[in-house]
Write a protein that holds these residues in place. Structure first.
Motif, PDB file in Angstrom:
ATOM      1  N   GLY A  46       2.212   2.286   2.845  1.00  0.00           N
ATOM      2  CA  GLY A  46       3.219   1.531   3.591  1.00  0.00           C
ATOM      3  C   GLY A  46       3.275   0.150   2.965  1.00  0.00           C
ATOM      4  N   ASN A  81       4.039   9.696  -4.684  1.00  0.00           N
ATOM      5  CA  ASN A  81       4.010   8.405  -3.992  1.00  0.00           C
ATOM      6  C   ASN A  81       2.879   7.540  -4.533  1.00  0.00           C
ATOM      7  OD1 ASN A  81       2.037  10.017  -2.942  1.00  0.00           O
ATOM      8  ND2 ASN A  81       2.184   9.189  -0.881  1.00  0.00           N
ATOM      9  N   ASP A  82       2.233   7.996  -5.615  1.00  0.00           N
ATOM     10  CA  ASP A  82       1.127   7.219  -6.185  1.00  0.00           C
ATOM     11  C   ASP A  82       1.610   6.556  -7.475  1.00  0.00           C
ATOM     12  OD1 ASP A  82      -1.228   6.372  -7.569  1.00  0.00           O
ATOM     13  OD2 ASP A  82      -2.374   7.639  -6.178  1.00  0.00           O
ATOM     14  N   LEU A  83       1.544   5.221  -7.487  1.00  0.00           N
ATOM     15  CA  LEU A  83       2.088   4.504  -8.646  1.00  0.00           C
ATOM     16  C   LEU A  83       1.359   4.815  -9.944  1.00  0.00           C
ATOM     17  CD1 LEU A  83       3.215   1.303  -6.886  1.00  0.00           C
ATOM     18  CD2 LEU A  83       4.554   2.496  -8.618  1.00  0.00           C
ATOM     19  N   ARG A  84       0.101   5.244  -9.832  1.00  0.00           N
ATOM     20  CA  ARG A  84      -0.612   5.599 -11.071  1.00  0.00           C
ATOM     21  C   ARG A  84       0.079   6.777 -11.763  1.00  0.00           C
ATOM     22  NH1 ARG A  84      -6.170   5.217  -7.819  1.00  0.00           N
ATOM     23  NH2 ARG A  84      -4.685   6.017  -6.292  1.00  0.00           N
ATOM     24  N   GLY A  95       0.873  -1.182   0.000  1.00  0.00           N
ATOM     25  CA  GLY A  95       0.000   0.000   0.000  1.00  0.00           C
ATOM     26  C   GLY A  95       0.896   1.213   0.000  1.00  0.00           C
ATOM     27  N   ASN A 115      -4.128  -3.770  -7.303  1.00  0.00           N
ATOM     28  CA  ASN A 115      -4.543  -3.019  -8.500  1.00  0.00           C
ATOM     29  C   ASN A 115      -3.492  -2.843  -9.577  1.00  0.00           C
ATOM     30  OD1 ASN A 115      -7.231  -2.266  -7.575  1.00  0.00           O
ATOM     31  ND2 ASN A 115      -6.127  -1.116  -6.004  1.00  0.00           N
ATOM     32  N   ASP A 116      -2.259  -3.238  -9.313  1.00  0.00           N
ATOM     33  CA  ASP A 116      -1.206  -2.880 -10.251  1.00  0.00           C
ATOM     34  C   ASP A 116      -0.566  -4.116 -10.894  1.00  0.00           C
ATOM     35  OD1 ASP A 116       1.055  -1.900 -11.578  1.00  0.00           O
ATOM     36  OD2 ASP A 116       1.227  -0.227 -10.171  1.00  0.00           O
ATOM     37  N   ALA A 168      -3.342  -5.107  -0.792  1.00  0.00           N
ATOM     38  CA  ALA A 168      -3.352  -3.645  -0.548  1.00  0.00           C
ATOM     39  C   ALA A 168      -3.340  -2.874  -1.877  1.00  0.00           C
ATOM     40  CB  ALA A 168      -2.217  -3.213   0.376  1.00  0.00           C
ATOM     41  N   GLY A 169      -3.423  -1.529  -1.774  1.00  0.00           N
ATOM     42  CA  GLY A 169      -3.658  -0.669  -2.947  1.00  0.00           C
ATOM     43  C   GLY A 169      -2.855  -1.028  -4.181  1.00  0.00           C
ATOM     44  N   VAL A 170      -1.552  -1.184  -4.041  1.00  0.00           N
ATOM     45  CA  VAL A 170      -0.699  -1.510  -5.191  1.00  0.00           C
ATOM     46  C   VAL A 170      -0.847  -2.998  -5.541  1.00  0.00           C
ATOM     47  CG1 VAL A 170       1.656  -1.530  -6.078  1.00  0.00           C
ATOM     48  CG2 VAL A 170       0.947   0.257  -4.451  1.00  0.00           C
TER      49      VAL A 170
END
Ligand code: ADP
Length: 419
Positions: A212, A281-284, A210, A334-335, A329-331
């Motif tokens: 973190g 800090n946002d991979l998008r 995420g 979704n990635d 988690a977020g990354v």
């Protein structure tokens, strides 16, 4: 109406909460109040699928914040006065070595958590404040603390001991604790179910990516190694945190740049990681920049994925046998690019990602490795609130069993299990 648990996650300037019906597996309400102590704060509350209910006002402290949340429950529903709360579950970041289990809260336990404040000065004081105001608001309901560190208390000494002077270890509790334990525990149980295996027969490498990020090696359902340390700064490269660096950096930067230890610590926590490498800090954002030919963004992706791959290799060696690699988690959820790039070149270890499955728009728990892959790769969306609520109920139930039955089941009589 089933058994309802209110999950509270109090930060220094925010309060997040969910009301969960644990019998009907229903998320009744979800909300977040932000900017406590500022001139204008904001509360967003959702009652089930209804449109969000928003409140903009000043919330001078956590007491006022919780009052505003309870008023919003009355205005926007569900009405907390008409449901019988079974328990309140509190997220607590640091349990030190005292808390290896979720623990029923009383004044003594609260004092012990407060005593751990030096280990987590940014998090535990806010968690404690959240507990205090919630206990005043719901005095008749059992409150349970669920610790981010507890799942990692099973780390063997070889994994949790730092090779540093004895006095640091004994007087200042310096060791690896690890964090994100609630997420790793939830994800590990779901992953075992997805594999059709019992958790106690399952070895996993879980990658919680995420803002973190941490990796966890899970052997027979128990955490045996994890990448975060005494604090959540160690390990993988994160959104704004450096992860592993040479521990001599603070001294070197003190001499070379005149920075003091606090300045270095703050920069490593808030001004490092992807943010320092790529400006976001946002991979998008970083993918977009990399596609536009931005060399810094490309390097950031390389550094980020290299760090994950290194931990996968290390934890493979720790476990010997791995049943699955799990992204969450977020990354992680979704990635697809990060999943592919961080597992590249690991075919000799039996690890592969299937391009079609990995890119699929499908959400939810799923395999992203090819059929029959020796070490399957899974995506399991994390759900820390459900896990906190589940552990909260278990703890309350164990405390109600009474001493004899609690002893029979191995559960502690008072619902706590302090090591
Ligand atoms: P936290 O650690 O704050 O709970 P999350 O687990 O929600 O964070 O992860 C947030 C991060 O997830 C974002 O900073 C972003 O890098 C990443 N993220 C979220 N959605 C996507 C997406 N669709 N593609 C790539 N990365 C994403």
């Amino acid at each position: 109406m089933g058994r309802e648990v209110l999950v509270l996650n109090a930060g220094s300037s925010s309060m997040k909460y969910q009301l969960l019906d644990m019998d009907w597996h229903e998320r009744l309400a979800v909300g977040a109040l932000e900017r406590i102590g500022e001139r204008e704060g904001r509360l967003e509350h959702r009652n089930g699928d209804a449109a969000p209910h928003e409140v903009t006002a000043a919330f001078p402290d956590h007491e006022h914040a919780l009052e505003a949340i309870l008023a919003t429950f009355r205005d926007a529903g569900p009405d907390l006065d008409s449901v019988e709360l079974t328990a309140v579950g509190h997220r607590v970041v640091h349990g030190g070595t005292l808390f290896a289990q979720p623990t029923l809260l009383d004044d003594d336990v609260l004092k012990q958590i407060r005593d751990l404040n030096p280990l987590a000065p940014l998090h535990n004081p806010a968690n404690v404040t959240g507990i205090e105001v919630a206990r005043r608001a719901f005095p008749q309901v059992p409150h349970v603390a669920v610790f981010d560190t507890a799942f990692h208390q099973s780390l063997p000494p070889a994994a949790h001991t730092y090779a540093v002077p004895r006095a640091w270890r004994e007087q200042y509790a310096v060791r690896r604790y690890g964090f994100h334990g609630t997420s790793h525990q939830y994800v590990a149980r779901r992953a075992a179910a997805l594999l059709g295996k019992a958790p106690q027969d399952t070895n996993l490498i879980v990658l919680h990516l995420g803002n973190g990020a941490s990796a966890c090696a899970i052997e027979a359902g128990r955490s045996v190694e994890t990448s975060m340390g005494t604090t959540p700064l160690q390990g993988l490269v994160m959104g704004t945190r450096s992860g592993d660096v040479d521990p001599a950096l603070p001294a070197y930067l003190g001499r070379a740049a005149g920075l003091d230890a606090q300045q270095v610590e703050s920069a490593l926590n808030h001004g490092s990681g992807l943010l320092a490498l790529a400006g976001s800090n946002d991979l998008r954002d970083i993918h977009r920049a990399a596609q536009g030919g931005d060399g810094d963004a490309e390097l950031a992706l390389d550094v980020y994925c290299h760090s994950i791959r290194k931990y996968v290799g290390a934890y493979y060696a720790v476990l010997g046998h791995v049943d699955a690699i799990v992204f969450t988690a977020g990354v992680g959820e979704n990635d697809p690019v990060i999943r592919t790039r961080s597992l590249q070149g690991l075919a000799r270890l039996g690890i592969a990602v299937d391009p079609q499955r990995n890119q699929s728009a499908e959400r939810g728990e799923r395999f992203v490795s090819p059929e029959g892959c020796e070490v399957p790769v899974l995506v399991v969306p994390t759900d820390e609130e459900i896990e906190i609520a589940r552990q909260t109920l278990e703890t309350v139930d164990a405390s109600r069993l009474g001493p004899q039955r609690a002893a029979d089941t191995g559960a502690p009589a008072d619902g706590s299990a302090r090591t």
